[in-house]
Design an enzyme around this catalytic site. Sequence first.
Site, short mmCIF file in Angstrom:
data_model
loop_
_atom_site.label_atom_id
_atom_site.label_comp_id
_atom_site.label_asym_id
_atom_site.label_seq_id
_atom_site.Cartn_x
_atom_site.Cartn_y
_atom_site.Cartn_z
N SER A 68 0.80 -1.24 0.00
CA SER A 68 0.00 0.00 0.00
C SER A 68 0.82 1.28 0.00
CB SER A 68 -0.94 0.02 1.20
OG SER A 68 -2.07 -0.74 0.92
N LYS A 71 0.27 3.39 -2.98
CA LYS A 71 -0.96 4.20 -3.13
C LYS A 71 -0.64 5.70 -3.14
CE LYS A 71 -4.29 0.78 -1.25
NZ LYS A 71 -3.82 -0.46 -0.80
N TYR A 193 -4.11 -3.19 -10.30
CA TYR A 193 -3.96 -2.93 -8.87
C TYR A 193 -3.00 -3.93 -8.22
CZ TYR A 193 -5.10 -2.64 -3.92
OH TYR A 193 -5.01 -2.54 -2.56
N TYR A 244 -3.62 3.16 8.07
CA TYR A 244 -4.79 2.33 8.39
C TYR A 244 -5.62 3.00 9.49
CZ TYR A 244 -1.92 -0.85 5.71
OH TYR A 244 -1.15 -1.40 4.74
N VAL A 262 1.27 -3.48 4.02
CA VAL A 262 1.31 -4.73 4.77
C VAL A 262 2.59 -5.54 4.52
CG1 VAL A 262 -1.20 -4.95 5.04
CG2 VAL A 262 -0.07 -6.00 3.05
#
Length: 308
Positions: A68, A71, A193, A244, A262
């Site tokens: 992530s 992102k 993705y 998160y 992660v």
Amino acid sequence: MAIMLLSFLPVLERIAEEIEGLAGRGRPADYIPALAAADTGRFGMAVAELDGTVYGVGDWQEPFSTQSVTKVYTLALALAREGDILWEHVGREPSGNPFNSLVQLEYENGIPRNPFINAGALAVTDQLHQLTGDASGALLDFLREESGNPDLDFDRDVAASETDRGDRNAALAHFMASYGNIVNPVPTLLRQYFRQCSIAASCADLALATGFLARHGIRADGSRLLTRSQAKQVNAVMLTCGTYDAAGDFAYRVGLPGKSGVGGGIIAVVPGRCTVCVWSPGLDERGNSVAGVAALDRFTTITGLSVF
Ligand code: GLU
């Protein structure tokens, strides 16, 4: 410059020593089988100065699964091309729900809360794919150029492993498509993705690649990616939504815009000064690296560098 270099290295060495006992704590992400075997004893940390000087400690040159953390870059690339229209597809409020939650999407009509939960990242990648024809390729090119590392690449085993276990991300994408918030075919979007999440890069690579956020939107070659205001926007969303369901605690402890993944990586930005990337695969119950958060906490405490 040499003096600047010397001023951070002892700090990193001190942190590595102090948090030694924490590397090994936490658990690697096991819902992606290819990540489950990661050695939680690994720890690396790198700082990149605005001019691209980078240095680090521990496993700072070892590639890991960025997940992530990517992102941040897809958001920046989409925002650079599309401007404010992007915010019609994704919000910018903390979600207060787990990163892969479906519940909020229904009562908010398929518009995800922010670009850093999975639904929001899928919406951003969808926009970037529409704008470029190859979202994950554009991302990889960007990361290679900013890091100066042409060997940076997708990890095909990780991408395949995520595809195998991709039911929840597929559900999020189909659900948003049902509200008209996804323009590409869902299988195409998911392929993009998962490739994006699978990119392997080191702390040094990511610290360098994030430099544009410390330089208020300016890329490594001196060209502008984001306006100063857009760079502020990305940093602000990182601060409020980047770690998160623990962004409040991260802001409290670290006091910097940050984005975790992660794979155990965390990138943090000191606007106008430097970027910091830390990696250790043992995660806490919220999905953030145990040793990584502790190391960033120590970094801002020792140096006094924070946005507050
Ligand atoms: N590829 C992971 C997923 O979609 C990314 C999760 C993360 O790093 O937050 O589940």
